[in-house]
Design an enzyme around this catalytic site. Structure first.
Site, PDB file in Angstrom:
ATOM      1  N   GLY A 144      21.738  21.839  73.030  1.00 37.04           N
ATOM      2  CA  GLY A 144      20.446  22.046  73.668  1.00 37.04           C
ATOM      3  C   GLY A 144      20.372  21.344  75.005  1.00 37.04           C
ATOM      4  O   GLY A 144      21.224  20.518  75.356  1.00 37.04           O
ATOM      5  N   GLU A 158      25.636  11.539  70.466  1.00 35.72           N
ATOM      6  CA  GLU A 158      26.357  11.621  71.727  1.00 35.72           C
ATOM      7  C   GLU A 158      26.652  10.210  72.236  1.00 35.72           C
ATOM      8  O   GLU A 158      25.775   9.344  72.209  1.00 35.72           O
ATOM      9  CB  GLU A 158      25.514  12.402  72.744  1.00 35.72           C
ATOM     10  CG  GLU A 158      26.324  12.974  73.882  1.00 35.72           C
ATOM     11  CD  GLU A 158      25.543  14.045  74.646  1.00 35.72           C
ATOM     12  OE1 GLU A 158      26.191  14.971  75.164  1.00 35.72           O
ATOM     13  OE2 GLU A 158      24.307  13.958  74.730  1.00 35.72           O
ATOM     14  N   ARG A 195      26.052  17.642  70.535  1.00 39.47           N
ATOM     15  CA  ARG A 195      26.812  18.365  71.557  1.00 39.47           C
ATOM     16  C   ARG A 195      28.304  18.420  71.228  1.00 39.47           C
ATOM     17  O   ARG A 195      28.752  17.942  70.184  1.00 39.47           O
ATOM     18  CB  ARG A 195      26.574  17.811  72.954  1.00 39.47           C
ATOM     19  CG  ARG A 195      25.174  18.076  73.505  1.00 39.47           C
ATOM     20  CD  ARG A 195      25.199  18.277  75.013  1.00 39.47           C
ATOM     21  NE  ARG A 195      23.876  18.551  75.539  1.00 39.47           N
ATOM     22  CZ  ARG A 195      23.126  17.659  76.184  1.00 39.47           C
ATOM     23  NH1 ARG A 195      23.600  16.429  76.378  1.00 39.47           N
ATOM     24  NH2 ARG A 195      21.945  17.981  76.643  1.00 39.47           N
ATOM     25  N   LEU A 228       8.795  11.532  79.880  1.00 39.01           N
ATOM     26  CA  LEU A 228       8.206  10.626  78.897  1.00 39.01           C
ATOM     27  C   LEU A 228       9.206   9.583  78.420  1.00 39.01           C
ATOM     28  O   LEU A 228       8.857   8.417  78.221  1.00 39.01           O
ATOM     29  CB  LEU A 228       7.667  11.417  77.700  1.00 39.01           C
ATOM     30  CG  LEU A 228       6.356  12.168  77.925  1.00 39.01           C
ATOM     31  CD1 LEU A 228       6.017  13.029  76.711  1.00 39.01           C
ATOM     32  CD2 LEU A 228       5.214  11.177  78.190  1.00 39.01           C
TER      33      LEU A 228
END
Length: 367
Positions: free
Chosen positions: A66, A95, A152, A214
């Site tokens: 993503g 990751e 990932r 954020l």
């Protein structure tokens, strides 16, 4: 000591120097030693396995893909780690961002350097990402839980991020060629890098930008909406159906009933098989589960939403597990143990080597 894939260690060193461009012999020797040790870790205890045989264990591996700030860490922590449906089932491989932020005795932040000067550091960063994923595969390959969720993969590196920096002219043609010269040889020596499935967490670039702001990761201050849009487009091209160009994906809902009945209704229209000329050959026909991450859900309070996502992953796991078990039981032979059931067609099932299992052979299979 088993031999590295492709011949002796000396031949590997010569190949790295002559074909890959690793000038210093000591550098080539250290790389050869790393690959050799990695291959050794993949071999069975009772003896050496031929290079073309699969050395993957019986666990299922999904790579969670993503865009930047889509919510991968939140997904892995709150959904995979904290739900009854998944917490005892999965091992999470996050990751290795911390390794990118602290390289060598000088504690160099290669992630920050890439974002600050992408044209200078794109090639260096992508190569280091590749190396850290190899190290991560070696470290996590011997887990005992049945499902491994990896944040990932080397495939999103190549299909999304390397493409993006190349198209932005931050990584030139020569650097791309050197990167590609690594990809297949290393992949062939570490089959554990090839997942059994992908989970694509999908949200719009605007939503990803808001979430990125954020979380306020220091290195990401220079990331633009345009860059997120480029990454989004490449994820979509790779992991979602398309009737345009030279690639497409086949929805699992289009499968014949004999294969499709094992797919839970909740994910029936969310599972696709990767296919197309743009796809690396080793992930052709690998299934991908697409999950909608556009809504802003407070997973610390919305227990029902958390459970819904967890059930979708659990159902996808069961589906892929059945495919893998059918593959292992029906089409393993002594010459090619890594052949797998990939995708049905009118006369049987495609195998990874391009041949197919005839329809009569399917009768003993139950899904």
């Amino acid at each position: 000591m088993p031999k590295p894939v492709g011949g002796s260690a000396e031949k590997m060193v010569q190949f790295l120097q002559s074909s890959v461009g690793i000038i210093h012999r000591s550098h080539a020797e250290s790389i050869t030693s790393f690959v050799k040790d990695s291959v050794h870790g993949e071999l069975k205890q009772e003896g050496e396995v031929p290079a073309m045989q699969s050395t993957k264990d019986n666990r299922i591996t999904f790579c969670v893909e993503g865009n930047i700030s889509v919510g991968k860490s939140t997904f892995l922590q709150n959904i995979a780690n904290e739900t009854v449906e998944l917490r005892d089932l999965v091992e999470i491989v996050p990751e290795p961002v911390s390794k990118w932020q602290d390289v060598g005795p000088g504690h160099f932040n290669i992630l920050g350097a890439f974002y600050a000067e992408p044209q200078r550091y794109a090639y260096t960063f992508q190569n280091y990402v590749f190396v850290t994923r190899l190290m991560q595969e070696k470290e996590s390959s011997r887990g005992i839980k049945p499902l491994r969720l990896v944040e990932r993969s080397i495939f999103s590196d190549r299909m999304v991020f390397v493409r993006a920096v190349h198209e932005a002219n931050w990584l030139n043609g020569m650097e791309l060629s050197i990167y590609d010269s690594w990809f297949d040889p290393v992949l062939s020596s570490l089959p554990g890098l090839i997942p059994d499935g992908f989970i694509y967490l999908r949200a719009t670039p605007d939503t990803c930008l808001k979430r990125m702001m954020l979380r306020s990761r220091a290195e990401e201050g220079s990331v633009t909406l345009q860059y997120l849009c480029d990454l989004h487009e490449k994820h979509e091209c790779w992991l979602l159906p398309s009737e345009h160009g030279n690639h497409r994906l086949l929805s699992a809902s289009q499968l014949p009933y004999s294969m499709d009945k094992s797919l839970h209704p909740d994910i029936k229209d969310r599972v696709f098989y990767l296919e197309g000329n743009h796809m690396h050959s080793c992930i052709q026909k690998v299934p991908a589960l697409v999950l909608d991450c556009e809504p802003n859900i407070d997973f610390t309070r919305d227990v029902e939403a958390k459970r819904k996502y967890a059930l979708q992953v659990a159902n996808f796991f069961e589906f892929v597990k059945k495919l893998k078990e059918a593959s292992s039981n029906q089409i393993i032979d002594t010459k090619a143990k890594n052949r797998q059931i990939l995708l049905p067609h009118s006369e049987g099932l495609f195998l990874r080597d391009g041949s197919h299992l005839c329809e009569s052979a399917l009768k003993p299979l139950t899904f």
